[in-house]
Every structure is written in structure tokens, then in C-alpha cells.
Design an enzyme around this catalytic site. Structure first.
Site, PDB file in Angstrom:
ATOM      1  N   GLY A   1       5.977  -0.258 -11.316  1.00 26.60           N
ATOM      2  CA  GLY A   1       4.550  -0.590 -11.241  1.00 26.60           C
ATOM      3  C   GLY A   1       3.770   0.278 -12.219  1.00 26.60           C
ATOM      4  O   GLY A   1       4.068   1.457 -12.360  1.00 26.60           O
TER       5      GLY A   1
ATOM      6  N   GLY B   1       8.907   5.618 -11.927  1.00 28.89           N
ATOM      7  CA  GLY B   1       8.994   6.210 -10.601  1.00 28.89           C
ATOM      8  C   GLY B   1      10.448   6.329 -10.174  1.00 28.89           C
ATOM      9  O   GLY B   1      11.369   6.247 -11.010  1.00 28.89           O
TER      10      GLY B   1
ATOM     11  N   ASP C   1       1.960   6.849  -6.101  1.00 32.02           N
ATOM     12  CA  ASP C   1       2.346   7.263  -4.745  1.00 32.02           C
ATOM     13  C   ASP C   1       2.619   8.770  -4.620  1.00 32.02           C
ATOM     14  O   ASP C   1       2.668   9.297  -3.514  1.00 32.02           O
ATOM     15  CB  ASP C   1       3.611   6.514  -4.307  1.00 32.02           C
ATOM     16  CG  ASP C   1       3.383   5.020  -4.221  1.00 32.02           C
ATOM     17  OD1 ASP C   1       2.226   4.611  -4.007  1.00 32.02           O
ATOM     18  OD2 ASP C   1       4.354   4.261  -4.387  1.00 32.02           O
TER      19      ASP C   1
ATOM     20  N   GLY D   1       0.868   2.893  -0.553  1.00 30.41           N
ATOM     21  CA  GLY D   1       1.733   3.933  -0.002  1.00 30.41           C
ATOM     22  C   GLY D   1       2.686   3.293   0.976  1.00 30.41           C
ATOM     23  O   GLY D   1       2.355   3.110   2.143  1.00 30.41           O
ATOM     24  N   ARG D   2       3.860   2.873   0.463  1.00 32.71           N
ATOM     25  CA  ARG D   2       4.784   2.113   1.309  1.00 32.71           C
ATOM     26  C   ARG D   2       5.604   3.027   2.208  1.00 32.71           C
ATOM     27  O   ARG D   2       5.800   2.748   3.383  1.00 32.71           O
ATOM     28  CB  ARG D   2       5.720   1.203   0.496  1.00 32.71           C
ATOM     29  CG  ARG D   2       5.893   1.596  -0.904  1.00 32.71           C
ATOM     30  CD  ARG D   2       6.618   0.626  -1.797  1.00 32.71           C
ATOM     31  NE  ARG D   2       7.465  -0.334  -1.167  1.00 32.71           N
ATOM     32  CZ  ARG D   2       7.236  -1.641  -1.147  1.00 32.71           C
ATOM     33  NH1 ARG D   2       6.147  -2.121  -1.723  1.00 32.71           N
ATOM     34  NH2 ARG D   2       8.088  -2.454  -0.573  1.00 32.71           N
TER      35      ARG D   2
ATOM     36  N   GLU E   1      -0.588   1.195   3.521  1.00 31.84           N
ATOM     37  CA  GLU E   1       0.031  -0.133   3.705  1.00 31.84           C
ATOM     38  C   GLU E   1       1.353  -0.043   4.480  1.00 31.84           C
ATOM     39  O   GLU E   1       1.773  -1.006   5.118  1.00 31.84           O
ATOM     40  CB  GLU E   1       0.272  -0.789   2.344  1.00 31.84           C
ATOM     41  CG  GLU E   1       1.229   0.024   1.464  1.00 31.84           C
ATOM     42  CD  GLU E   1       1.464  -0.547   0.077  1.00 31.84           C
ATOM     43  OE1 GLU E   1       1.150  -1.717  -0.164  1.00 31.84           O
ATOM     44  OE2 GLU E   1       1.987   0.217  -0.763  1.00 31.84           O
TER      45      GLU E   1
ATOM     46  N   ARG F   1     -14.182  -4.491  10.354  1.00 31.52           N
ATOM     47  CA  ARG F   1     -14.018  -5.153   9.059  1.00 31.52           C
ATOM     48  C   ARG F   1     -12.907  -4.445   8.270  1.00 31.52           C
ATOM     49  O   ARG F   1     -12.713  -3.235   8.429  1.00 31.52           O
ATOM     50  CB  ARG F   1     -15.301  -5.099   8.231  1.00 31.52           C
ATOM     51  CG  ARG F   1     -16.419  -5.943   8.797  1.00 31.52           C
ATOM     52  CD  ARG F   1     -16.138  -7.431   8.668  1.00 31.52           C
ATOM     53  NE  ARG F   1     -17.285  -8.222   9.057  1.00 31.52           N
ATOM     54  CZ  ARG F   1     -17.528  -8.657  10.291  1.00 31.52           C
ATOM     55  NH1 ARG F   1     -16.703  -8.335  11.277  1.00 31.52           N
ATOM     56  NH2 ARG F   1     -18.588  -9.392  10.557  1.00 31.52           N
TER      57      ARG F   1
HETATM   58  O1  F6P Z   1       4.984   2.201  -6.190  1.00 32.50           O
HETATM   59  C1  F6P Z   1       3.709   1.934  -6.611  1.00 32.50           C
HETATM   60  C2  F6P Z   1       3.093   0.812  -5.799  1.00 32.50           C
HETATM   61  O2  F6P Z   1       1.750   0.699  -6.210  1.00 32.50           O
HETATM   62  C3  F6P Z   1       3.179   0.966  -4.281  1.00 32.50           C
HETATM   63  O3  F6P Z   1       2.245   1.862  -3.754  1.00 32.50           O
HETATM   64  C4  F6P Z   1       3.003  -0.449  -3.838  1.00 32.50           C
HETATM   65  O4  F6P Z   1       3.570  -0.713  -2.573  1.00 32.50           O
HETATM   66  C5  F6P Z   1       3.738  -1.217  -4.887  1.00 32.50           C
HETATM   67  O5  F6P Z   1       3.733  -0.427  -6.056  1.00 32.50           O
HETATM   68  C6  F6P Z   1       3.137  -2.570  -5.184  1.00 32.50           C
HETATM   69  O6  F6P Z   1       3.941  -3.213  -6.097  1.00 32.50           O
HETATM   70  P1  F6P Z   1       3.547  -4.570  -6.839  1.00 32.50           P
HETATM   71  O7  F6P Z   1       2.723  -4.201  -8.034  1.00 32.50           O
HETATM   72  O8  F6P Z   1       4.856  -5.165  -7.211  1.00 32.50           O
HETATM   73  O9  F6P Z   1       2.772  -5.412  -5.883  1.00 32.50           O
END
Ligand code: F6P
Length: 366
Positions: A13, A117, A142, A185-186, A237, A280
Site C-alpha cells: 500500500g 512494509g 501502520d 490498522g488491521r 479497523e 454517527r
Molecule cells: O498496510 C497499510 C494499510 O493501509 C492498512 O492499514 C490497511 O488495512 C490496508 O493497507 C488497506 O489496503 P488496501 O489499500 O489494499 O485497501
């Protein structure tokens, strides 16, 4: 004698600061060592598909302020699990690492600077085990790479998320609402924790601490009892309730990670009818990854780029540049990948949050 060349690619990403690295690598490699720089497009996809070009000094002028990456990026280009389209339209997964290694040989690079990353750097490390000369640069909003204190991109994402939380405060207060702000932030909740604390969120929910809904409800109710008629919840997230599943929008496969989404909506649905306020949801999504990098990320990207070129010059392949304290160091790629840096539920940041009255969804020590 032929001019020596180094390559650079950006994978995974994108994030603010990538162009600062590309600029620094091109300037330092060209200006200080007289090397030519070859930019490989769209991460390892360009290496496989032979898409690369020479980066002229002129091409990197003015790049510091530009978000994204002039080389392009993708998170679907793992040379070891590469999606290949067959003539009949079907997609199959192939190991194309041999082709990538052959193309690297053909390019006759001193080394390849891989900016990415955990995923990209793991691929780089595996290619390195098979003889490729690679130097890594850590990138991700992240901030979850264990070998470095900071990845560039993180600070910019935190600034954006903090500004959003600031803005949500005024509208939350006007309407007596509970505002839920979902940030990226997965697996690691650094953005939620940093932006939540900096923005004064009342509740911060991170992937590392499964949350108890009752505690979130009680945090809102306590504020109401004190006469404060609004609350701000910052949720990563990847946050989930105790015993609950991750909120996934699209399942992943061998070539792509699952797409997360819905953590805030799910929390809103659970809160509605349990609290007296309207709820909301704001999902910041890719806004956190776009646009101009902060001064910190431009500076860090520039330092990383220069240090990476110096590592190539010193022949220290298989290493990644890292920030430890305020010093740049080189760490073996094998130590830098595979284990993510997570928010420590018993650590200082969580203690700071609790000490200032922030609800984290679980008691200390849970
Ligand atoms: O690893 C960076 C990140 O922005 C994460 O925080 C997020 O879950 C993911 O990439 C989103 O990826 P994409 O751009 O494929 O939707």
C-alpha cells in the site's frame, strides 16, 4: 567502464513519504556516487513484467511534497504467489521468482532498494536468500515493523486522523451525538492509539485489546451523568469485541490480503438503543494514506533514502535501514520481518490513555 546502476521499487500500500525516498536515493546515488538509478514500476510486478525506466535527476525535482509514489505500487505482486491471467481469462497463482531473479541479473544492478512494509520486505528477503542483492527501506502508515521505531507515513496518517477527530468534536457537541471515527490498522492499533490520544477521544479501541461493549456504553453514560452530552470513539479497523470476529468486507486469497471494513458500523449498531445519544460513523479509509507528507515523514524518508544508498555502497546487502531513537541503523532483513510490532496493552501508551480517563474497552491487565 560501464556506469554502475542501482534499482528502486515501492511495494504494498502506498503512503506519504515514498517520493521523498525515491528523490533521496536518486540524488545521492547520482550526485555522490555517479550511479544511474533504475525505477521499477508497480513493485515486483514491474520486475516480473519488465516495466522499468531510468530515473533522471530532473524527474525527482519537487517530489518532497508529493504524496503517493511516482513508481506506482501494488499489493498484489508477490513473486512467490503471483496472479497470472490465462488466455481463457482464468487467474492462476504461480511462483514467478525465477523470472524476477533473471530480470534482476539482466539489469546488472549493484543492488535493488525495496521500499515496503512487512509483506514487501519479506518478499525481498526471500529473493535475497536466492542471491538477489537487496537493501530494504521500511514504509507503512501502520508503524508496525518491529525493527524500527518509526516507519515513514505513520506520522502523516496520525496528523490526518487527529484533525478528523478534532473536527468531529465540534459537530458531536452541537448535536449531542456519539461519533465513531474508524481509522486504519488491521493488526496494530498505533494510528488509533496515537490519533485517539492526540485528538482527545473518550474511547479508543485497538486490535490488540478485544473490547467489552458494556465498558464502552458505561464510558458514554458516565460522561452523560457528568453533563457532557457527546462522546468520541476512535476505533481501528481491526478492532473487535471480546469473542467477536474481525469485520471483513472481502475475504483475501493467496495473492491478496482480506479487505477489512465495518468495525465502526458494527459498533454503532451495537450501541444504538443502548445509549440515549444518536450515533454517527466516519470511516477515514484511504484519506489517511493520501496527500502531502508531514515534515517529519519527508525528513525520515530522505534520511532512509540516503542511508539505503550508503548501505549499497558498503555492500551491506540483506539489510534494512531502521530508526532507533534518533539514530539510523542497519538491521538484517531476516530480523526485520515476520513479527509485527503491536501496541502493548500493558505498555506506557495504554497506561497514559487510562491515566487520562480514556476507556480502552477492557480493564488494565485483562
Ligand atoms: O498496510 C497499510 C494499510 O493501509 C492498512 O492499514 C490497511 O488495512 C490496508 O493497507 C488497506 O489496503 P488496501 O489499500 O489494499 O485497501
Amino acid at each position: 567502464m560501464a556506469t554502475r546502476r542501482i534499482g528502486i521499487l515501492t511495494g504494498g500500500g502506498d503512503c506519504p513519504g515514498l517520493n521523498a525516498v525515491i528523490r533521496a536515493v536518486t540524488k545521492h546515488a547520482g550526485g555522490s556516487y555517479g550511479w544511474t538509478v533504475v525505477g521499477i514500476e508497480d513493485g515486483f510486478q514491474g520486475l516480473y513484467l519488465r516495466r522499468w525506466r531510468e530515473l533522471a535527476q530532473d524527474e525527482v525535482r519537487g517530489l518532497l511534497v508529493r504524496g503517493g509514489t511516482i513508481l506506482g505500487s501494488t499489493n498484489r505482486a508477490n513473486p512467490f504467489h503471483y496472479p497470472v491471467k490465462l488466455p481463457d481469462g482464468r487467474e492462476v497463482v504461480r511462483d514467478v521468482s525465477d523470472v524476477c531473479l533473471r530480470h534482476l541479473d539482466e539489469l546488472e544492478l549493484e543492488a535493488l532498494v525495496a521500499v515496503g512494509g512487512d509483506g514487501t520486505l519479506q518478499m525481498a528477503e526471500k529473493l535475497g536468500q536466492r542471491g538477489a542483492r537487496i537493501v530494504g527501506v521500511p514504509k507503512t502508515i501502520d508503524n508496525d515493523l518491529s525493527a524500527t521505531d518509526y516507519t515513514f507515513g505513520f506520522q502523516t496518517a496520525v496528523e490526518i486522523a487527529t484533525e478528523a477527530i478534532d473536527r468531529l468534536h465540534t459537530t458531536a457537541e452541537s448535536h449531542d451525538r456519539v461519533m465513531i471515527c474508524e481509522v486504519m490498522g488491521r493488526t496494530a492499533g498505533w494510528i488509533a492509539m496515537a490519533a485517539g490520544l492526540a485528538g482527545g477521544a473518550d474511547v479508543i479501541l485497538v486490535p490488540e485489546i478485544p473490547y467489552q461493549l458494556e465498558r464502552v456504553i458505561e464510558a458514554v453514560a458516565t460522561r452523560s451523568r457528568r453533563g457532557i452530552s457527546f462522546s468520541i470513539i476512535c476505533v481501528a479497523e481491526g478492532a473487535r469485541p471480546v469473542g467477536g470476529e474481525l469485520a471483513v468486507e472481502h475475504a483475501g486469497d493467496a495473492t491478496r490480503q482480506a479487505r477489512l471494513g465495518g468495525a465502526a458500523q458494527r459498533l454503532a449498531a451495537a450501541l444504538e438503543h443502548r445509549i440515549e445519544h444518536e450515533v454517527r460513523v466516519t470511516v477515514l479509509g484511504h484519506v489517511q494514506r493520501g496527500g502531502t507528507p508531514t515534515a517529519f515523514d519527508r525528513l525520515l524518508g530522505t534520511r532512509y533514502g540516503v542511508a539505503a544508498v550508503d548501505l549499497v555502497a558498503a555492500g551491506r546487502f540483506g539489510h534494512m535501514v531502521a530508526l532507533r531513537g534518533n539514530r539510523l541503523e542497519a538491521v538484517p532483513l531476516s530480523e526485520a520481518t515476520g513479527q509485527l510490532k503491536l501496541v502493548d496493552p500493558a505498555g506506557e501508551l495504554c497506561a497514559t490513555a487510562r491515566a487520562t480517563g480514556v476507556e480502552l474497552g477492557a480493564p488494565a491487565g485483562a
